[in-house]
Design a protein around this motif. Structure first.
Motif, PDB file in Angstrom:
ATOM      1  N   CYS A  19      40.036  39.169  55.296  1.00 33.33           N
ATOM      2  CA  CYS A  19      39.026  38.778  54.311  1.00 33.33           C
ATOM      3  C   CYS A  19      38.132  37.670  54.858  1.00 33.33           C
ATOM      4  O   CYS A  19      37.048  37.431  54.329  1.00 33.33           O
ATOM      5  CB  CYS A  19      39.679  38.357  53.003  1.00 33.33           C
ATOM      6  SG  CYS A  19      40.548  36.773  53.048  1.00 33.33           S
ATOM      7  N   GLU A  46      33.903  44.513  48.695  1.00 31.07           N
ATOM      8  CA  GLU A  46      33.779  45.166  49.998  1.00 31.07           C
ATOM      9  C   GLU A  46      32.352  45.160  50.542  1.00 31.07           C
ATOM     10  O   GLU A  46      32.150  45.217  51.757  1.00 31.07           O
ATOM     11  CB  GLU A  46      34.304  46.605  49.926  1.00 31.07           C
ATOM     12  CG  GLU A  46      35.809  46.743  49.962  1.00 31.07           C
ATOM     13  CD  GLU A  46      36.500  46.492  48.636  1.00 31.07           C
ATOM     14  OE1 GLU A  46      37.736  46.613  48.564  1.00 31.07           O
ATOM     15  OE2 GLU A  46      35.799  46.165  47.641  1.00 31.07           O
ATOM     16  N   ASN A 143      39.579  45.901  50.515  1.00 31.03           N
ATOM     17  CA  ASN A 143      40.354  44.681  50.344  1.00 31.03           C
ATOM     18  C   ASN A 143      41.789  45.038  50.008  1.00 31.03           C
ATOM     19  O   ASN A 143      42.059  46.042  49.333  1.00 31.03           O
ATOM     20  CB  ASN A 143      39.782  43.833  49.205  1.00 31.03           C
ATOM     21  CG  ASN A 143      38.426  43.247  49.532  1.00 31.03           C
ATOM     22  OD1 ASN A 143      38.098  43.029  50.682  1.00 31.03           O
ATOM     23  ND2 ASN A 143      37.638  42.995  48.490  1.00 31.03           N
ATOM     24  N   MET A 193      39.947  38.106  46.341  1.00 29.63           N
ATOM     25  CA  MET A 193      39.390  39.425  46.630  1.00 29.63           C
ATOM     26  C   MET A 193      39.378  40.306  45.387  1.00 29.63           C
ATOM     27  O   MET A 193      40.294  40.249  44.563  1.00 29.63           O
ATOM     28  CB  MET A 193      40.217  40.115  47.726  1.00 29.63           C
ATOM     29  CG  MET A 193      40.138  39.442  49.077  1.00 29.63           C
ATOM     30  SD  MET A 193      41.213  40.266  50.292  1.00 29.63           S
ATOM     31  CE  MET A 193      42.836  39.709  49.738  1.00 29.63           C
TER      32      MET A 193
END
Length: 259
Positions: A19, A46, A143, A193
């Motif tokens: 990430c 994303e 993610n 995320m």
């Protein structure tokens, strides 16, 4: 590039990124949590911007790897972007920041930014998403994180409970030059995320941080087995030497007791 050369002979490519490939604001990419880390998109999707200029650092190299694969893929490809990875076999186990103190008999753990939010990712959940994408070929990035995002102090409490240990978590306030209170779950801004895309493919988490941490701790203690921690966990080498600066911690705790 080597993966792209052999891809025609393979069924699927599933590649681990990070990430931290997402581009933050405020400073350059940095693999070590701390004041130099940027402000990431919150949450990270994303399609959030990623680092575009290759530098000599972990984060921009991950983004460059992603670009090469996504631009050159000739078949199914999934790039996975985890957060703070944990689980048996993890090469840079943040949990050691707590476990070493337990093994060394530390009764107090100074901790700054106990409310910090850094999305964790169990290795078992990475495996579960890999199983999902094997049945859903495509070219994409996803993610992957645990179903809940816990404040850093709660992660420490869960680690202590997992090994039946007691220690007082002592809040540290203000900026310090001696790293007292610094810990590996402390980006200066939330690093969370969005997991919607993985769920839309049918992914379901295999575990949670709380459910998996006892196995992780047992694995780390067995792997350490009395060795110097940098030998046991070389992936932690980028973290500051002062992670275990007990003299500075004792001085801080003594000063606090007299305040």
């Amino acid at each position: 590039r080597d993966l792209l050369v052999v891809q025609p002979n393979l069924g699927r490519l599933i590649v681990i990124s990070s990430c931290s490939a997402y581009r933050g604001e405020g400073s350059g990419p940095d693999a070590v949590p701390g004041p130099t880390m940027p402000r990431f998109p919150n949450p990270m999707h994303e399609d959030s911007p990623r680092w575009a200029v290759l530098g000599d650092d972990y984060s921009s190299r991950k983004a460059a790897m992603e670009d090469a694969l996504l631009e050159g893929a000739s078949g199914p490809l999934t790039i996975l972007r985890p957060g703070a990875v944990h689980g048996p076999g993890c090469r840079s186990p943040r949990e050691w920041w707590v476990l070493k103190r337990v093994l060394d008999g530390r009764a107090q753990i100074p901790m700054a930014h106990g409310d910090a939010l850094f999305h964790t990712t169990a290795t078992a959940n990475i495996a579960a998403l890999i199983e999902t994408v094997l049945a859903a070929p495509g070219v994409r990035a996803l993610n992957i994180g645990d179903p809940q995002v816990h404040p850093a102090r709660d992660l420490v409490a869960m680690i202590l409970a997992a090994v039946n240990a007691e220690a007082e978590i002592v809040p540290v306030t203000g900026k310090r030059q001696d790293f007292v209170g610094s810990h590996p779950w402390a980006p200066p801004h939330p690093a969370i995320m969005d997991l919607t895309a993985a769920g839309a493919l049918g992914y379901r988490p295999a575990t949670t941080y709380a459910a998996s941490i006892a196995e992780t701790c047992a694995d780390l203690i067995a792997r350490a087995d009395g060795r110097p921690w940098r030998d046991a966990f070389p992936g932690l080498a980028p973290y500051p030497d002062a992670m275990f600066s007990y003299d500075a911690e004792d001085a801080y705790l003594a000063g606090r007791a007299h305040d």
